[in-house]
Design an enzyme around this catalytic site. Structure first.
Site, PDB file in Angstrom:
ATOM      1  N   SER A 142      10.020  -8.687 -11.692  1.00 48.18           N
ATOM      2  CA  SER A 142       9.667  -8.572 -13.100  1.00 48.18           C
ATOM      3  C   SER A 142      10.023  -7.177 -13.624  1.00 48.18           C
ATOM      4  O   SER A 142      11.166  -6.743 -13.484  1.00 48.18           O
ATOM      5  CB  SER A 142       8.185  -8.910 -13.276  1.00 48.18           C
ATOM      6  OG  SER A 142       7.856  -9.071 -14.641  1.00 48.18           O
ATOM      7  N   GLU A 235      12.354 -19.466 -17.712  1.00 50.31           N
ATOM      8  CA  GLU A 235      11.752 -18.166 -18.002  1.00 50.31           C
ATOM      9  C   GLU A 235      12.287 -17.559 -19.298  1.00 50.31           C
ATOM     10  O   GLU A 235      13.477 -17.706 -19.621  1.00 50.31           O
ATOM     11  CB  GLU A 235      12.027 -17.195 -16.859  1.00 50.31           C
ATOM     12  CG  GLU A 235      11.327 -17.511 -15.558  1.00 50.31           C
ATOM     13  CD  GLU A 235      11.310 -16.304 -14.637  1.00 50.31           C
ATOM     14  OE1 GLU A 235      10.861 -15.235 -15.094  1.00 50.31           O
ATOM     15  OE2 GLU A 235      11.734 -16.446 -13.478  1.00 50.31           O
ATOM     16  N   HIS A 265       7.735 -17.604 -13.529  1.00 47.67           N
ATOM     17  CA  HIS A 265       8.000 -16.185 -13.345  1.00 47.67           C
ATOM     18  C   HIS A 265       7.413 -15.682 -12.019  1.00 47.67           C
ATOM     19  O   HIS A 265       6.227 -15.863 -11.742  1.00 47.67           O
ATOM     20  CB  HIS A 265       7.374 -15.429 -14.523  1.00 47.67           C
ATOM     21  CG  HIS A 265       7.664 -13.970 -14.558  1.00 47.67           C
ATOM     22  ND1 HIS A 265       8.933 -13.468 -14.752  1.00 47.67           N
ATOM     23  CD2 HIS A 265       6.843 -12.889 -14.444  1.00 47.67           C
ATOM     24  CE1 HIS A 265       8.887 -12.147 -14.765  1.00 47.67           C
ATOM     25  NE2 HIS A 265       7.627 -11.770 -14.568  1.00 47.67           N
TER      26      HIS A 265
END
Length: 299
Positions: A142, A235, A265
Site C-alpha cells: 500500500s 482496487e 487491497h
C-alpha cells in the site's frame, strides 16, 4: 476464486470499509487498524525483535546471507511493524529470509518526507551492519509499497541497487490521477475513495504531489532491478500498479505485474485463512529468494 475470498470481500465491505468511511481522526484510525491486526492468524514460531528502530520478524530458521527490508502500509498515517508482523512472519517463513520492518514516522504529526527519510536511514543502517546492497530485498504494501519504490529510485541513483523489489497494491501517485480511483470506487471492497484526498492532505506537508519521495510514479529509475507488483483487479489503486509497471519497464526493469481477480487491497495479510493470500505470498517469497541468491524449500 475461493468461497473464502468472496466471504472476505463481504466482510470487509460491510465492516472495515464502513468503519474507515466514518473514522473521525488519525488516532481513531490507528486504534481500528490495531484491532483488526490482532485478529489475523499468527504463523508458527513467530518472533519479533525490536532492534535500532526496526523490527526483525521471523517465523522459523532463516538464511542470514540476505534480508528483506519491508515498508509497512497504512496510508502513511496508521500501522507499524506490529500490525504487519503476521504477514511478514509468513513471508519470512516461506522465503527463509528475515524481514526488517522500520517503524517510520507517521503523518499528520510527521508529514512527508519523514517516512522516506526514515526508511532511507534504515537501509543505510543495514549496509553499515555489513549487508551488501545486492543482498537486500526491498518490499512494501500500500503506502509502504510506494515508499519502497521511492527508496528504490533513490538507491539506484546512488549506486546501491538492491536485489529486487516486491510491492503489494502500491500507492504510487499522490497526484491522484489514476482512472481506477473513479472506475473502481464502488467495486473496491475495502478502501473508501472519498477519504483519499483527506489522507493526502495529512501526508504531503510542504511537498508537491509529484515529488518522487512520495510519488515514485514520477521518479527517475536508473537501471532498476527486477520488480514484482501484486494488485487486486477491483482496487482503486489498480492504475497506480499498472502505470508503475509500465514506468519501470521503460526504465529497463524486468517487471512482473500480477492482477488478482477480485482480491481486496493487500489481501496477503489474510494468509492462514485465505488461499489466495498463501499463493501470492509464495510467489513473493520465491521472487525474493531467487533474486537474493538463496535457496528455499519446495512448496
Amino acid at each position: 476464486m475461493s468461497l473464502r475470498l468472496e466471504l472476505l470481500r463481504l466482510g470487509l465491505r460491510w465492516g472495515a470499509k464502513r468503519r474507515m468511511s466514518r473514522v473521525a481522526t488519525p488516532v481513531q484510525a490507528r486504534q481500528q487498524f490495531r484491532h483488526l491486526a490482532r485478529h489475523l492468524p499468527e504463523p508458527p514460531h513467530l518472533l519479533r525483535l525490536h532492534i535500532g528502530g526496526m523490527d526483525r520478524i521471523t517465523a522459523g530458521p532463516v538464511d542470514e546471507r540476505a534480508v528483506i527490508l519491508w515498508c509497512h502500509g497504512g496510508a502513511y498515517i496508521v500501522g507499524g511493524p506490529g500490525t504487519h508482523a503476521t504477514m511478514l512472519g509468513r513471508l519470512s517463513r516461506l522465503s527463509r529470509l528475515a524481514v526488517l520492518a522500520p517503524d517510520y514516522r507517521k503523518a499528520p504529526e510527521h508529514p512527508a518526507p519523514a517516512a522516506f527519510e526514515d526508511v532511507r536511514a534504515a537501509h543505510g543502517q543495514l549496509v553499515a551492519q555489513g549487508w551488501p546492497p545486492s543482498r537486500i530485498v526491498l518490499g512494501g504494501d500500500s503506502a509502504g509499497g510506494g515508499l519502497a519504490l521511492a527508496l528504490l529510485a533513490d538507491l539506484c541513483a546512488r549506486g546501491l541497487r538492491p536485489a529486487c523489489c516486491i510491492v503489494f497494491s502500491p500507492w504510487a501517485d499522490m497526484t491522484l490521477s489514476g482512472d481506477s480511483l473513479h472506475r473502481n470506487g464502488a467495486a473496491d471492497p475495502l478502501l473508501p475513495v472519498h477519504r483519499i484526498e483527506e489522507a493526502r492532505r495529512h501526508v504531503l506537508g510542504d511537498l508537491r504531489p509529484d515529488d518522487p519521495r512520495i510519488s515514485p510514479l514520477h521518479a527517475v529509475f536508473d537501471a532498476p532491478p527486477p520488480v514484482l507488483i501484486q494488485v487486486g483487479s477491483d482496487e482503486i489503486l489498480l492504475d497506480d500498479a499498472r502505470r508503475m509497471a509500465e514506468h519501470l519497464h521503460k526504465a529497463g526493469a524486468m517487471v512482473t505485474l500480477e492482477e488478482w481477480a477480485r482480491a481486496p487491497h493487500v489481501w496477503q495479510m489474510f494468509d492462514g485463512w485465505l488461499p489466495e493470500a498463501r499463493r501470492a505470498l509464495w510467489t513473493a517469497a520465491r521472487f525474493a529468494a531467487d533474486h537474493a541468491g538463496v535457496s528455499i524449500a519446495s512448496r
